[in-house]
Write a protein that holds these residues in place. Structure first.
Motif, PDB file in Angstrom:
ATOM      1  N   UNK A   1      17.360   0.545   3.565  1.00 43.97           N
ATOM      2  CA  UNK A   1      18.406  -0.110   3.997  1.00 43.97           C
ATOM      3  C   UNK A   1      19.535   0.599   4.582  1.00 43.97           C
TER       4      UNK A   1
ATOM      5  N   UNK B   1      16.336   2.545  -1.078  1.00 46.28           N
ATOM      6  CA  UNK B   1      17.727   3.207  -0.663  1.00 46.28           C
ATOM      7  C   UNK B   1      17.473   3.683   0.803  1.00 46.28           C
TER       8      UNK B   1
ATOM      9  N   UNK C   1      34.536  -2.115  -2.468  1.00 50.17           N
ATOM     10  CA  UNK C   1      33.669  -2.700  -1.736  1.00 50.17           C
ATOM     11  C   UNK C   1      34.005  -4.346  -1.108  1.00 50.17           C
ATOM     12  N   UNK C   2      33.754  -4.418   0.006  1.00 55.82           N
ATOM     13  CA  UNK C   2      34.138  -5.724   0.450  1.00 55.82           C
ATOM     14  C   UNK C   2      32.609  -6.439   0.748  1.00 55.82           C
ATOM     15  N   UNK C   3      32.592  -7.832   0.984  1.00 58.46           N
ATOM     16  CA  UNK C   3      31.288  -8.593   1.477  1.00 58.46           C
ATOM     17  C   UNK C   3      30.516  -8.393   0.444  1.00 58.46           C
ATOM     18  N   UNK C   4      29.361  -9.171   0.702  1.00 57.55           N
ATOM     19  CA  UNK C   4      28.276  -9.218  -0.370  1.00 57.55           C
ATOM     20  C   UNK C   4      26.736  -8.999   0.051  1.00 57.55           C
ATOM     21  N   UNK C   5      25.932  -9.078  -0.701  1.00 59.24           N
ATOM     22  CA  UNK C   5      24.458  -9.031  -0.284  1.00 59.24           C
ATOM     23  C   UNK C   5      24.399  -7.697   0.826  1.00 59.24           C
ATOM     24  N   UNK C   6      23.529  -7.825   1.780  1.00 53.66           N
ATOM     25  CA  UNK C   6      23.577  -6.605   2.680  1.00 53.66           C
ATOM     26  C   UNK C   6      24.517  -6.247   3.484  1.00 53.66           C
TER      27      UNK C   6
ATOM     28  N   UNK D   1      25.262   4.542  -0.148  1.00 51.54           N
ATOM     29  CA  UNK D   1      24.154   3.981  -0.952  1.00 51.54           C
ATOM     30  C   UNK D   1      24.858   2.754  -1.883  1.00 51.54           C
ATOM     31  N   UNK D   2      26.060   2.583  -1.564  1.00 55.03           N
ATOM     32  CA  UNK D   2      26.857   1.823  -2.555  1.00 55.03           C
ATOM     33  C   UNK D   2      26.619   2.212  -4.121  1.00 55.03           C
TER      34      UNK D   2
ATOM     35  N   UNK E   1      24.010   0.384 -10.333  1.00 54.06           N
ATOM     36  CA  UNK E   1      23.865  -0.109  -8.942  1.00 54.06           C
ATOM     37  C   UNK E   1      22.570   0.517  -8.403  1.00 54.06           C
TER      38      UNK E   1
ATOM     39  N   UNK F   1      27.479  -5.736   2.215  1.00 51.45           N
ATOM     40  CA  UNK F   1      28.600  -5.017   1.336  1.00 51.45           C
ATOM     41  C   UNK F   1      28.897  -3.832   2.210  1.00 51.45           C
TER      42      UNK F   1
END
Lengths: 605, 231
Positions: free
Chosen positions: B94, B91, B168-173, B148-149, B47, B175
């Motif tokens: 974001x 990192x 993790x839920x959702x996606x892209x930024x 930082x996922x 990741x 998440x």
């Protein structure tokens, strides 16, 4: 209510047996009946399936069409991709807002209507287009929307308001107002030479290795864009041990691409027969059609086609009285472009988040449920059917040396005859433009957003893997279009569609999008250009999958081929403040009920 | 047949065991390749991309790539160092990382790697995302501003009956880290501490112990990350 929901879920579970791979189907049944998948529904699904709530929430939230909040009894999804705006989506957007009295992303107070944007729905030749509860509406205009909404408000069923479709779209089982727009005829696909079962019967006389040898000698390369040799892929897959699978990747989500939709509508048997030949070659008994949710309107029709093929003993047990068993089932996605990436597609088909896998191992080694799997584009499978009807030599003689055969092209944007064309590989860009009636062409996005934005100096180039490679999408822009705005729309798309797994793609797309917005607002400086370049270069080398590796292409190729669209907007100053005093105090002014007395430059008036 | 092979990292010839990843082989040979999402005994995720190296002209992640005989690995070349710095800077921008007020400061691997590379300011503009601080459990907080996922918690933290706790839920930024609240009872003091410890940054915080080790006496206060290598 809860009992009804339990019944709905149980019905799906009964239909499909409780296996993890059916989670998306279960989630669809809940979304469809409840118009949302909230925590209570997740708890119930967990109770009935044994899948943890954590896992269900992680999966459901990945997909665009699954919502935590109520999405309205009638859910409208307007396509907000670039081609939609070329065709006047802004007017359509305003009409929806006016007719419903809500903004995009909102639901009316009575929960009857929900209004949302969605990424390209594969109707680029008849935009603006929208999905209303899975029903496709095309060629939208202000007055058409007024009429649709007033009819829906008066309670008329959605299926009753659509116009008549062209070709098979008019069939009772499809009943959509979509046009095929097949604009020419061709050697491989667009002709009436197909006879059901003929190719498969030929293939049945050969061994798996012989079939693979034939596909290899035809020179057939994958039609999804990357152009990997189909025969080689099958050969790798066959070598691996396990229950082999064949998957057709119909997650056609690249904005500007819609040719698979036409194949599915007019020639689905050719796709299925090609899959069956692949299964025969690698020794698979199970095939999967992974169909993007936007094409769900085709599901009943496709199921019926499969049933007819079973009746003709072209699918099922002991096909054509041989010892070969093979059948195909359909799986529906739920709104995620990334599922077009083959390992993400497999994850999604297994009922999980559509995140690409680390490779190796490749799907041919460990694919669906850990088994060796061939994933090909439906156009590739349909070409296989032609190859086993007419012969590998015949196919190899078409096109160019490295790119044999013909290719389907999805043509949209500024031209007189948008639609789908079949051309031999090796055709020049110029020749294509002439065929489609494009005038004053300034730029072409070739291969969709992940492809390249090309200028006139490319127009004499040949479209084929050895020169200008493409998955077949050409979006044409004439000289009055704002190209940088298109580039920004493409970045909006990637920000929406990145899976978010790795950092270069998750942050990089947002950084590109924000910087482009700044430049379009005339606040960009030379430093911002450097920022675009640095960000793109990190994404291109360090991203985990094809999406992040290619999503900066609209920026880099437009900068390379059209530097003036950036230069014209750049400030001559070396520094421009992006801080806007009036914007910064706007919210607090609202709360204290005071007039905002700062002007744009930040000084008091 | 011997299962030992030879490869080079930045021109230095090293011996590795077949089946090892580049990161493992480097570690055994006292060569530092910085990592964030990689963690002992966990399946590599890839990741964070911080361990990106160039192998035979192609950029790959060292944590997820197995060694091969004769492999030529470029680790600390000017190009790869700059790429790695850019990734670390991404990192930072974001999220919202305020080191001076963070409980993890001094024990934070992201901070330590930034010091290692002498990063003073990121080349990218801060994105200032709106994120929240969430109390998810009597013993735990999730500080989403700092996540930082990397998914170390997703892969490494399991209840006694082997069930995952984080996802993790959702996606892209959008998440976002989530915790299975229905399993709150299964999270004891030990597991809560393990969750906070597996987090390389200050995103999973165990309540009540934030500053039990004073700043100045923490892991990376005493020794820079990667410093033990190459000596």
């Amino acid at each position: 209510m809860a009992e009804d929901l339990e019944k709905t879920i149980k019905k799906v579970i009964l239909d499909t047996r409780v296996e993890r791979e059916h989670l998306l189907e279960i989630l669809w049944s809940v979304q469809r009946s409840e118009r949302k998948i909230d925590h209570n529904a997740i708890k119930l699904i967990s109770k009935l399936t044994g899948i943890s709530t954590l896992d269900i929430e992680a999966t459901a939230s990945f997909y665009h069409f699954f919502t935590e909040e109520h999405a309205g009894d009638i859910t409208i999804h307007l396509n907000d991709s670039g081609t939609s705006y070329l065709a006047g989506a802004t007017e359509v957007e305003n009409a929806f807002k006016r007719e419903l009295g809500i903004k995009f992303g909102e639901v009316t107070q009575d929960q009857r209507f929900g209004l949302f944007f969605t990424s390209c729905i594969g109707m680029c030749d008849q935009e603006p287009a929208a999905l209303i509860n899975d029903v496709v509406f095309t060629n939208l205009t202000d007055s058409k929307i007024a009429s649709i909404i007033s009819q829906l408000k008066s309670g008329i069923a959605i299926e009753k308001i659509i116009g008549e479709g062209e070709g098979n779209n008019a069939l009772e089982l499809i009943k959509s107002e979509i046009s095929n727009n097949i604009r020419n005829s061709g050697e491989v696909f667009f002709n009436d030479k197909y006879v059901k079962g003929e190719a498969l019967k030929n293939a049945l006389t050969k061994s798996g290795d012989e079939i693979i040898a034939e596909v290899k000698s035809s020179g057939l390369r994958g039609r999804g864009g990357a152009g990997f040799s189909a025969g080689l892929k099958w050969e790798f897959c066959k070598k691996n041990i396990g229950d082999h699978y064949v998957i057709a990747n119909i997650d056609e989500g690249e904005p500007g691409t819609f040719k698979d939709r036409i194949l599915l509508t007019q020639y689905p048997q050719q796709i299925f027969e090609g899959m069956t030949i692949a299964a025969l070659a690698i020794g698979a008994e199970r095939g999967i059609i992974y169909l993007r949710a936007e094409y769900k309107y085709l599901k009943n029709y496709l199921e019926n086609c499969l049933e007819e093929m079973r009746k003709a003993n072209l699918l099922g047990e002991k096909i054509q009285s041989s010892s070969f068993n093979f059948d195909i089932s359909i799986k529906i996605g739920a709104g995620a472009y990334i599922c077009g990436e083959e390992s993400a597609l497999i994850e999604s088909a297994e009922g999980k988040r559509g995140e690409p896998r680390n490779r190796p191992p490749f799907p041919v080694e460990k694919g669906f449920l850990g088994n060796p799997t061939v994933v090909n584009n439906p156009e590739t499978f349909a070409a296989v059917t032609s190859i086993f009807r007419e012969g590998a030599d015949w196919f190899a003689a078409l096109g160019t040396k490295e790119s044999t055969g013909t290719k389907l092209f999805s043509i949209s944007g500024d031209c007189e005859r948008p639609g789908v064309y079949e051309f031999q590989f090796g055709i020049t860009v110029e020749e294509v433009l002439k065929e489609v009636g494009a005038k004053n062409t300034f730029a072409i996005q070739i291969g969709g957003p992940s492809g390249k934005l090309i200028s006139q100096k490319f127009f004499s180039r040949k479209i084929c893997f050895e020169d200008l490679p493409t998955g077949g999408a050409l979006t044409i822009f004439d000289n009055h279009r704002d190209l940088l705005k298109m580039v920004k729309l493409y970045m909006d798309f990637f920000v929406e569609e990145s899976c978010g797994f790795c950092i270069p793609c998750r942050a990089g797309n947002v950084l590109l999008q924000k910087t482009l917005t700044k430049i379009l607002d005339k606040k960009g400086t030379k430093q911002d250009i450097e920022l675009l370049q640095e960000c793109s270069s990190v994404m291109k080398i360090a991203s985990r999958c094809g999406l992040g590796l290619s999503s900066s292409n609209p920026v880099t190729s437009s900068f390379e081929n059209f530097p003036e669209i950036y230069d014209n907007l750049l400030s001559k100053e070396s520094f421009v403040s992006t801080f806007d005093m009036s914007q910064a105090v706007a919210e607090s002014c609202k709360y204290v009920n005071r007039e905002n007395t700062f002007n744009q430059e930040g000084s008091h008036e | 047949m011997s299962n030992e092979i030879q490869l080079t990292i930045d021109g230095k010839s090293i011996v590795a065991k077949l089946g090892q990843t580049i990161v493992e082989a480097a570690r055994d040979n006292n060569v530092y390749i910085p990592t964030l999402c990689d963690f002992k005994n966990l399946t590599p995720a890839g990741t964070c991309r911080v361990c990106s190296v160039k192998v035979d002209g192609r950029v790959v992640v060292a944590c997820g790539t197995r060694v091969a005989s004769g492999m030529v690995v470029e680790n600390e070349s000017a190009e790869m160092t700059d790429t790695r710095k850019a990734i670390i800077e991404m990192l930072f921008v974001e999220g919202n990382h305020m080191c001076p007020t963070c409980e993890k400061s001094g024990n934070c691997e992201l901070q330590a790697i930034a010091y290692h590379y002498r990063i003073t300011a990121p080349r990218f503009p801060f994105l200032f995302p709106k994120k929240s601080l969430e109390s998810v459990h009597p013993l735990l907080m999730l500080e989403h501003n700092r996540c930082i996922q990397c998914r170390r918690c997703v892969r490494g933290i399991r209840t006694k009956d082997g069930k995952g706790v984080f996802a993790f839920k959702n996606r892209s930024n959008n998440i976002e880290l989530i915790m299975d609240k229905s399993r709150a009872d299964d999270i004891d003091d030990e597991l809560a501490a393990a969750a906070a410890n597996i987090c390389p940054v200050g995103a999973i915080i165990k309540k009540g112990v934030g500053f039990s080790t004073p700043i100045g006496e923490r892991t990376f206060d005493k020794q820079q990350i990667g410093e033990s290598y190459g000596k």
